[in-house]
Design an enzyme around this catalytic site. Structure first.
Site, short mmCIF file in Angstrom:
data_model
loop_
_atom_site.label_atom_id
_atom_site.label_comp_id
_atom_site.label_asym_id
_atom_site.label_seq_id
_atom_site.Cartn_x
_atom_site.Cartn_y
_atom_site.Cartn_z
N GLU A 160 -9.97 -2.11 5.43
CA GLU A 160 -10.55 -1.91 6.57
C GLU A 160 -11.89 -2.81 6.67
OE1 GLU A 160 -9.12 -0.02 8.92
OE2 GLU A 160 -8.47 1.81 7.89
N HIS B 250 -7.59 -5.00 10.21
CA HIS B 250 -7.30 -4.73 8.97
C HIS B 250 -5.84 -5.21 8.40
CE1 HIS B 250 -5.02 -0.76 10.21
NE2 HIS B 250 -4.08 -1.47 9.82
N ASP C 250 0.93 -1.38 -0.12
CA ASP C 250 0.10 0.08 0.09
C ASP C 250 0.98 1.17 -0.10
OD1 ASP C 250 0.92 -0.53 2.68
OD2 ASP C 250 -1.03 -0.72 3.40
N ASN D 132 -7.91 -3.20 14.16
CA ASN D 132 -9.12 -3.31 13.95
C ASN D 132 -9.47 -4.71 13.09
OD1 ASN D 132 -8.36 -2.37 11.72
ND2 ASN D 132 -9.69 -0.75 11.63
C1 F6R Z 1 1.34 -1.77 6.25
C2 F6R Z 1 0.10 -2.30 6.29
C3 F6R Z 1 -0.75 -2.18 7.70
C4 F6R Z 1 0.25 -2.63 8.76
C5 F6R Z 1 -0.99 -2.57 10.06
C6 F6R Z 1 0.00 -2.64 11.15
O1 F6R Z 1 1.91 -1.79 4.95
O2 F6R Z 1 -0.39 -2.75 5.38
O3 F6R Z 1 -1.74 -3.10 7.42
O4 F6R Z 1 0.24 -3.81 8.52
O5 F6R Z 1 -1.35 -1.39 10.18
O6 F6R Z 1 0.95 -1.69 11.51
P1 F6R Z 1 2.02 -1.88 12.51
O7 F6R Z 1 2.97 -2.88 11.97
O8 F6R Z 1 2.41 -0.41 12.47
O9 F6R Z 1 1.22 -1.95 13.86
#
Ligand code: F6R
Length: 242
Positions: free
Chosen positions: A143, A138, A67, A136
């Site tokens: 989401e 994701h 992303d 959550n």
């Molecule tokens: C990042 C991504 C997100 C993260 C998720 C967890 O490329 O796709 O799904 O993996 O938000 O974020 P952290 O690792 O910062 O807790």
């Protein structure tokens, strides 16, 4: 779903890196799906360390990131392009043209989504997708409520995700409101998936993933439909599971 319990962030990172290094050494033209955020930083640290110590080569490897924020250019220090250069690409021998990340500043974002899907397909798909998990549930920026069949698309970010990411920006107002993300269907097409989770903040999500049912309101549960998923989680992340 295979679950590996580890002590802490350090051990999670080391074991995940060892798994990736083994694959890269065995398959010269491996396609890696990569994530950003706090979770994979330690993995990248170990990949870089191994490259410096043993010269594991990434010259034939291709990478596809999950992303990017909309409206943030590749040179911006808050971009995921920048993150990947800082934490991995600048420190290994991967050619820049082998690293793919969606562009958040494309003049035609819809087209960018289609092109990104096409690029992954033309390269024969992702062999191993590395994932973190949002509180959550994701995955990528998919989401709650995202279809399990979704492909690369533009998403509005929820308030909770913007808050969680505000730590990287001067203020919450500056956190982008949209992102471009591969879809859940795109993630599920990967041949193998490695999901990492560390810390108490992830305990509820991991408990729901491991005990829960398929539910589009909890995107990570889509992984229950995949044949080859490994979860590497530390004691804190697993603390609500037993
Ligand atoms: C990042 C991504 C997100 C993260 C998720 C967890 O490329 O796709 O799904 O993996 O938000 O974020 P952290 O690792 O910062 O807790």
């Amino acid at each position: 779903m295979n679950v590996i319990e580890v002590k802490n962030y350090e051990e999670m990172s080391r074991i995940a890196a060892q798994h990736i290094i083994k694959k890269i050494r065995a398959h010269r033209s491996y396609k890696l799906g990569l994530a950003t955020g706090s979770t994979p930083k330690g993995v990248y640290h170990y990949l870089v360390k191994d490259h410096q110590e043993t010269q594991t080569s990434y010259q034939q490897i291709k990478t596809f990131n999950l992303d990017e924020y909309v409206g943030i250019s590749a040179h911006d220090s808050n971009s995921y392009h920048y993150f990947m250069r800082e934490h991995l690409f600048n420190h290994i021998d991967i050619p820049a043209e082998h690293t793919y990340i969606p562009s958040g500043v494309s003049t035609n974002l819809e087209k960018e989504c289609l092109h990104y899907e096409e690029k992954i397909r033309l390269h024969g798909g992702v062999d191993l997708q590395l994932l973190g998990i949002g509180q959550n549930g994701h995955i990528g920026f998919n989401e709650p409520g995202t279809s399990f069949k979704s492909r690369t698309h533009i998403v509005p970010l929820t308030e909770s995700t913007r808050k969680a990411n505000a730590r990287f920006f001067p203020s919450i107002e500056e956190v982008p409101t949209h992102a471009i993300t591969v879809g859940i269907g795109t993630i599920l097409d990967s041949k193998e998936i490695l999901l990492l989770a560390s810390g108490k903040a992830k305990a509820e999500a991991i408990s729901r993933l491991l005990n829960g049912d398929l539910d589009e309101e909890f995107p990570a549960s889509s992984l229950l439909t995949h044949k080859h998923v490994t979860v590497i989680a530390d004691e804190e992340a697993l603390s609500l599971t037993k």
